[in-house]
Scaffold this motif. Structure first.
Motif, PDB file in Angstrom:
ATOM      1  N   PHE A 171      68.198  74.965  83.832  1.00  0.00           N
ATOM      2  CA  PHE A 171      69.288  75.947  83.715  1.00  0.00           C
ATOM      3  C   PHE A 171      68.682  77.349  83.843  1.00  0.00           C
ATOM      4  O   PHE A 171      67.890  77.761  82.993  1.00  0.00           O
ATOM      5  N   GLY A 172      69.026  78.069  84.912  1.00  0.00           N
ATOM      6  CA  GLY A 172      68.452  79.409  85.116  1.00  0.00           C
ATOM      7  C   GLY A 172      67.004  79.305  85.554  1.00  0.00           C
ATOM      8  O   GLY A 172      66.100  79.808  84.896  1.00  0.00           O
ATOM      9  N   ALA A 173      66.793  78.644  86.715  1.00  0.00           N
ATOM     10  CA  ALA A 173      65.438  78.244  87.101  1.00  0.00           C
ATOM     11  C   ALA A 173      64.565  79.405  87.565  1.00  0.00           C
ATOM     12  O   ALA A 173      63.342  79.351  87.448  1.00  0.00           O
ATOM     13  N   GLY A 174      65.159  80.451  88.129  1.00  0.00           N
ATOM     14  CA  GLY A 174      64.353  81.591  88.583  1.00  0.00           C
ATOM     15  C   GLY A 174      63.255  81.140  89.532  1.00  0.00           C
ATOM     16  O   GLY A 174      63.486  80.379  90.465  1.00  0.00           O
ATOM     17  N   ALA A 175      62.026  81.583  89.265  1.00  0.00           N
ATOM     18  CA  ALA A 175      60.907  81.320  90.188  1.00  0.00           C
ATOM     19  C   ALA A 175      60.343  79.901  90.049  1.00  0.00           C
ATOM     20  O   ALA A 175      59.397  79.554  90.757  1.00  0.00           O
ATOM     21  N   THR A 176      60.852  79.099  89.154  1.00  0.00           N
ATOM     22  CA  THR A 176      60.475  77.679  88.943  1.00  0.00           C
ATOM     23  C   THR A 176      59.001  77.503  88.531  1.00  0.00           C
ATOM     24  O   THR A 176      58.474  76.388  88.601  1.00  0.00           O
ATOM     25  N   ALA A 231      56.224  61.948  86.226  1.00  0.00           N
ATOM     26  CA  ALA A 231      56.732  61.297  87.449  1.00  0.00           C
ATOM     27  C   ALA A 231      58.243  61.498  87.567  1.00  0.00           C
ATOM     28  O   ALA A 231      59.033  60.582  87.325  1.00  0.00           O
ATOM     29  N   PHE A 232      58.657  62.714  87.911  1.00  0.00           N
ATOM     30  CA  PHE A 232      60.088  62.982  88.077  1.00  0.00           C
ATOM     31  C   PHE A 232      60.568  62.473  89.433  1.00  0.00           C
ATOM     32  O   PHE A 232      59.836  62.538  90.429  1.00  0.00           O
ATOM     33  N   GLY A 233      61.818  62.004  89.469  1.00  0.00           N
ATOM     34  CA  GLY A 233      62.408  61.538  90.730  1.00  0.00           C
ATOM     35  C   GLY A 233      63.134  62.651  91.472  1.00  0.00           C
ATOM     36  O   GLY A 233      63.292  62.594  92.687  1.00  0.00           O
ATOM     37  N   ALA A 234      63.595  63.672  90.721  1.00  0.00           N
ATOM     38  CA  ALA A 234      64.351  64.740  91.368  1.00  0.00           C
ATOM     39  C   ALA A 234      64.291  65.989  90.499  1.00  0.00           C
ATOM     40  O   ALA A 234      64.046  65.918  89.288  1.00  0.00           O
ATOM     41  N   ARG A 239      59.871  72.216  97.940  1.00  0.00           N
ATOM     42  CA  ARG A 239      59.857  71.054  98.850  1.00  0.00           C
ATOM     43  C   ARG A 239      58.558  71.015  99.627  1.00  0.00           C
ATOM     44  O   ARG A 239      58.020  69.944  99.887  1.00  0.00           O
ATOM     45  N   ARG A 240      58.037  72.195 100.002  1.00  0.00           N
ATOM     46  CA  ARG A 240      56.757  72.230 100.736  1.00  0.00           C
ATOM     47  C   ARG A 240      55.615  71.784  99.816  1.00  0.00           C
ATOM     48  O   ARG A 240      54.738  71.036 100.219  1.00  0.00           O
ATOM     49  N   ASP A 241      55.644  72.224  98.550  1.00  0.00           N
ATOM     50  CA  ASP A 241      54.528  71.949  97.637  1.00  0.00           C
ATOM     51  C   ASP A 241      54.613  70.565  96.996  1.00  0.00           C
ATOM     52  O   ASP A 241      53.604  70.025  96.542  1.00  0.00           O
ATOM     53  N   PHE A 242      55.843  69.996  96.907  1.00  0.00           N
ATOM     54  CA  PHE A 242      56.026  68.655  96.311  1.00  0.00           C
ATOM     55  C   PHE A 242      56.812  67.803  97.314  1.00  0.00           C
ATOM     56  O   PHE A 242      58.000  67.519  97.096  1.00  0.00           O
ATOM     57  N   PRO A 243      56.159  67.377  98.419  1.00  0.00           N
ATOM     58  CA  PRO A 243      56.915  66.717  99.495  1.00  0.00           C
ATOM     59  C   PRO A 243      57.600  65.412  99.057  1.00  0.00           C
ATOM     60  O   PRO A 243      58.585  65.008  99.669  1.00  0.00           O
ATOM     61  N   GLN A 244      57.108  64.793  97.970  1.00  0.00           N
ATOM     62  CA  GLN A 244      57.716  63.523  97.513  1.00  0.00           C
ATOM     63  C   GLN A 244      58.971  63.752  96.656  1.00  0.00           C
ATOM     64  O   GLN A 244      59.695  62.806  96.350  1.00  0.00           O
ATOM     65  N   LEU A 245      59.166  64.984  96.223  1.00  0.00           N
ATOM     66  CA  LEU A 245      60.219  65.264  95.237  1.00  0.00           C
ATOM     67  C   LEU A 245      61.534  65.624  95.930  1.00  0.00           C
ATOM     68  O   LEU A 245      61.544  66.422  96.856  1.00  0.00           O
ATOM     69  N   ALA A 246      62.637  65.025  95.452  1.00  0.00           N
ATOM     70  CA  ALA A 246      63.965  65.419  95.957  1.00  0.00           C
ATOM     71  C   ALA A 246      64.402  66.663  95.179  1.00  0.00           C
ATOM     72  O   ALA A 246      64.392  66.657  93.941  1.00  0.00           O
TER      73      ALA A 246
END
Ligand SMILES: C[S@@+](CC[C@H](N)C(=O)[O-])C[C@H]1O[C@@H](n2cnc3c(N)ncnc32)[C@H](O)[C@@H]1O
Length: 322
Positions: free
Chosen positions: A89-94, A105-108, A127-134
């Motif tokens: 919630f309110g992710a900003g720069a993540t 081991a998150f799926g998404a 997506r570029r840094d975690f290619p396996q992650l949705a």
């Protein structure tokens, strides 16, 4: 003072988000004292300015929370079910989510943020840094009910609310938010949440009155937005940033103070300001571990763990839907 009703219908406002901004700003600037919601700091510029704040030497919350998340990474990972969806919630720069995503081991990942352009760019970088992650970014206001992307419905869900953004709510709003988050995340959800702690007044004061004036630019950005998006004519040089600690209410308050008697036009309405009159733009409530835990319990969550840094500057809590 309002001279006549704001002509919202005539304002040619391009989208729903801007209309909500217009409606809220017109209403809140007609209050005594005047106020504005802190959610309107955040357009792309506001999000960049917040990132600059997180790097300031005086601004201890970000580096302290990151330290707790790093030091307790193993313990946090043990609480996360395999294949869960992380909903921030309110992710900003993540930046903080990246720490959790690396360790478990998150799926998404579902970053939710009102700053649409900024969050989409952050999602692309993830997506570029975690290619396996949705990654499913959601642009929206987390104070209003929203539904999660249907693909995460079958996954266990973990909410993430770092940055002490919970402190921007009044205590009753914080309780409502936590209940609503529980509803959005569903049964058996977990939540990792960061809350800033009450501390020496000087440390708090300096964190919100930085020497480089970045917090002042962040605060003034809401006037820049009203000029650009709502056709207002705020003279930026006629307002000044002020942050004070309100000890009785356990909160830092941010204000924009009118340097002179002036009138501002916005959406067909005149708003007059006395010299020294304030627009109250943000509260940042400071908690004790006990007060935060009581708040979480009152909103229907069970507290699994609470961690602080050694100097007890900041706290991180692991909650479970009771
Ligand atoms: C204090 S920053 C925290 C950013 C990041 N989570 C961190 O811990 O560094 C608050 C974030 O929440 C977003 N935000 C603030 N109010 C919001 C609202 N009502 N709905 C959705 N996002 C909001 C802002 O755009 C910003 O990215």
């Amino acid at each position: 003072m309002s001279v006549h009703a704001p002509a919202l219908a005539d304002a040619h406002l391009p989208d729903k988000q801007t209309s909500a901004f217009a409606r809220d700003a017109a209403r809140d600037l007609s209050q005594h004292p005047k106020r504005l919601s802190p959610k309107y700091f955040y357009d792309a510029t506001g999000s960049e300015l917040f990132e600059a704040i997180t790097r300031l030497p005086e601004y201890y919350p970000t580096r302290t929370e990151l330290r707790i998340l790093r030091d307790r990474g193993g313990e946090i990972a043990k609480l996360i079910p395999k294949g869960a969806a992380l909903v921030e919630f309110g992710a900003g720069a993540t930046t903080k989510a990246r720490l959790l995503l690396k360790n478990s081991a998150f799926g998404a990942y579902v970053p939710v943020d009102i700053s649409g352009e900024f969050i989409k760019a952050q999602a692309d970088a993830l997506r570029r840094d975690f290619p396996q992650l949705a990654v499913y970014p959601v642009t929206g206001d987390f104070t209003a009910p929203f539904t999660l992307p249907s693909v995460v419905e079958t996954m266990p869900r973990v909410g993430f609310f770092p940055g002490s953004t919970i402190g921007n709510f009044e205590p009753d709003e914080a309780c409502r938010f936590l209940r609503s988050a529980r509803g959005i995340l569903g049964e058996d959800a977990q939540m990792i949440i960061g809350a800033d702690l009450e501390k020496d007044e000087r440390v708090l004061y300096d964190a919100y009155n930085d020497a480089a004036g970045v917090t002042a630019r962040f605060n003034l950005n809401v006037l820049v937005r009203m000029n650009r998006e709502l056709g207002a004519n705020f003279d930026l040089s006629a307002f000044t940033h002020r942050a004070i600690f309100n000890r009785e209410r356990h909160r830092i308050e941010m204000h924009l103070i009118s340097k002179k008697k002036q009138t501002v036009r916005m959406l067909g309405t005149s708003f007059s300001f006395r010299t020294g009159e304030t627009i109250h733009t943000e509260n940042s409530y400071k908690y004790s571990v006990d007060r935060f835990e009581a708040l979480a319990r009152g909103a229907g969550w069970t507290v699994r763990e609470s961690w602080t840094d050694p100097a007890k500057m900041f706290s991180v809590h692991a909650l479970m839907a009771a």
